[in-house]
Design a protein around this motif. Sequence first.
Motif, short mmCIF file in Angstrom:
data_model
loop_
_atom_site.label_atom_id
_atom_site.label_comp_id
_atom_site.label_asym_id
_atom_site.label_seq_id
_atom_site.Cartn_x
_atom_site.Cartn_y
_atom_site.Cartn_z
N THR A 170 -2.89 14.11 -12.07
CA THR A 170 -2.57 13.10 -13.07
C THR A 170 -2.95 11.72 -12.54
OG1 THR A 170 -0.34 12.71 -12.23
CG2 THR A 170 -0.63 14.52 -13.82
N TRP A 171 -2.96 10.75 -13.44
CA TRP A 171 -3.26 9.39 -13.02
C TRP A 171 -2.17 8.82 -12.13
CZ3 TRP A 171 -6.97 5.96 -12.44
CH2 TRP A 171 -8.20 6.26 -13.01
N ASP A 172 -0.94 9.29 -12.30
CA ASP A 172 0.14 8.83 -11.43
C ASP A 172 -0.12 9.29 -10.00
OD1 ASP A 172 2.67 7.50 -11.11
OD2 ASP A 172 3.54 9.47 -10.76
N MET A 173 -0.61 10.53 -9.84
CA MET A 173 -0.96 11.02 -8.51
C MET A 173 -2.14 10.24 -7.94
SD MET A 173 -0.85 15.14 -9.12
CE MET A 173 0.47 15.90 -10.05
N LYS A 174 -3.17 10.07 -8.76
CA LYS A 174 -4.36 9.36 -8.29
C LYS A 174 -4.02 7.94 -7.85
CE LYS A 174 -8.96 7.76 -9.49
NZ LYS A 174 -9.97 7.52 -10.52
N ALA A 175 -3.11 7.31 -8.59
CA ALA A 175 -2.73 5.94 -8.25
C ALA A 175 -2.15 5.86 -6.84
CB ALA A 175 -1.71 5.41 -9.26
N GLY A 176 -1.43 6.92 -6.43
CA GLY A 176 -0.83 6.92 -5.11
C GLY A 176 -1.79 7.22 -3.98
N VAL A 225 -15.01 -14.34 0.97
CA VAL A 225 -14.65 -13.29 0.01
C VAL A 225 -14.81 -11.93 0.67
CG1 VAL A 225 -15.21 -12.24 -2.22
CG2 VAL A 225 -15.41 -14.73 -1.93
N ILE A 226 -13.83 -11.03 0.43
CA ILE A 226 -13.86 -9.68 0.99
C ILE A 226 -13.75 -8.68 -0.15
CG2 ILE A 226 -12.85 -8.07 2.64
CD1 ILE A 226 -11.60 -10.46 4.07
N PHE A 227 -14.65 -7.71 -0.16
CA PHE A 227 -14.69 -6.70 -1.21
C PHE A 227 -14.20 -5.36 -0.68
CE2 PHE A 227 -17.83 -9.82 -2.47
CZ PHE A 227 -17.71 -9.88 -3.85
N ASP A 228 -13.58 -4.61 -1.61
CA ASP A 228 -13.26 -3.20 -1.36
C ASP A 228 -14.34 -2.36 -2.03
OD1 ASP A 228 -11.74 -0.76 -0.90
OD2 ASP A 228 -11.25 -0.85 -3.02
N MET A 229 -14.31 -1.04 -1.76
CA MET A 229 -15.16 -0.09 -2.49
C MET A 229 -14.27 0.86 -3.27
SD MET A 229 -18.40 0.99 -0.22
CE MET A 229 -18.83 2.05 -1.59
N ASP A 230 -14.82 1.39 -4.37
CA ASP A 230 -14.03 2.21 -5.27
C ASP A 230 -13.58 3.50 -4.61
OD1 ASP A 230 -14.56 3.52 -8.65
OD2 ASP A 230 -12.77 2.96 -7.55
N GLY A 231 -12.42 4.02 -5.08
CA GLY A 231 -11.92 5.30 -4.61
C GLY A 231 -12.63 6.46 -5.28
N ARG A 274 -7.89 11.86 5.02
CA ARG A 274 -6.90 12.92 5.27
C ARG A 274 -5.54 12.55 4.70
NH1 ARG A 274 -5.74 17.47 7.88
NH2 ARG A 274 -7.92 17.70 8.47
N GLU A 275 -5.15 11.32 4.86
CA GLU A 275 -3.86 10.88 4.32
C GLU A 275 -3.82 11.07 2.81
OE1 GLU A 275 -1.16 6.79 3.99
OE2 GLU A 275 -2.90 6.86 5.33
N ALA A 276 -4.93 10.78 2.12
CA ALA A 276 -4.99 10.96 0.67
C ALA A 276 -4.88 12.43 0.30
CB ALA A 276 -6.29 10.37 0.13
N ALA A 277 -5.56 13.30 1.05
CA ALA A 277 -5.51 14.73 0.76
C ALA A 277 -4.11 15.29 0.98
CB ALA A 277 -6.51 15.47 1.64
N GLU A 278 -3.46 14.89 2.06
CA GLU A 278 -2.11 15.37 2.34
C GLU A 278 -1.13 14.88 1.27
OE1 GLU A 278 -1.55 13.97 6.30
OE2 GLU A 278 -2.57 15.70 7.22
N LYS A 283 -4.98 0.79 4.66
CA LYS A 283 -4.25 0.20 3.54
C LYS A 283 -3.08 1.13 3.17
CE LYS A 283 -8.70 -1.52 1.88
NZ LYS A 283 -9.72 -1.48 0.81
N PRO A 284 -1.90 0.58 2.87
CA PRO A 284 -1.57 -0.79 2.50
C PRO A 284 -1.31 -1.76 3.64
CG PRO A 284 0.38 0.56 2.30
CD PRO A 284 -0.73 1.49 2.72
N HIS A 285 -1.53 -1.36 4.88
CA HIS A 285 -1.40 -2.32 5.98
C HIS A 285 -2.51 -3.36 5.87
CE1 HIS A 285 1.65 0.17 7.83
NE2 HIS A 285 0.86 1.22 7.74
#
Length: 244
Positions: free
Chosen positions: A34-40, A14-20, A47-51, A148-150
């Motif tokens: 918005t939640w639509d932005m957060k989802a992406g 089993v492999i776990f992730d950690m929350d964003g 850095r990728e998330a901030a950009e 991720k998503p790789h």
Amino acid sequence: MGNDKQKRGDIAYVIFDMDGLLNEILARYGLEMTWDMKAGLMGKVQREAAEYLFSFFPGLEDKISVDEYLKERMGMQDAQFRKVPPMRGALQLVQGLHEAGIPIALATGSTKRNFDVKTGHLPELFDKFHPEVILTADSPEVPKGRGKPHPDIYLAAARKLGRDVGHPNDATAAQEAERGRGLVFEDARPGVHAGVAAGMNVIWVPEPELLALEPGATYGAKQVLEHLSELDTTEWGLPAIRLD
């Protein structure tokens, strides 16, 4: 009806992730995520998330640079991280798997530095993971630019557990079967895509607001839960574990 249960798989590891992370800095500039932005951005490396977030607000970088934003956010998050409780059912699940001798690993898009800050107040949970099987975004086993998503981080985590999983683009039948014996827990869409691309079984436990964006969507996850406490581990060939 009766006592028959759906058999979903025979899981060996089993492999776990950690929350964003949530963000609060934008309000200063009269902006709102918005939640639509957060989802992406959930599940992306820092850095990728901030950009990605900045791409929704033309002109924001004239007021605060990505580097300034990341530095300020880090300071705010450090205080928040130290107070975040584990997801409901997570402690019992991890402890139960550990006690049953089921190999477990952790694969997070957080950096090692942020991981340490996030988890230092929860030793009863994260001490169950041997340091060798904790993969972060900056672990040497995870190729740069292949977060991720790789699938790379999940494949690397499986290899750390001693599983011969090959690679989805070049694998033997035995390696494909070994990937199919892995179970991934995720809360973010990029992480679900990563686990599915790795050829593993994915259980998605999204926040309600995230699921509401596309009701009924699974993104390839084998099971979608509102809470970990809904999980019946025996459906996956795992020992029975009581989750509150």
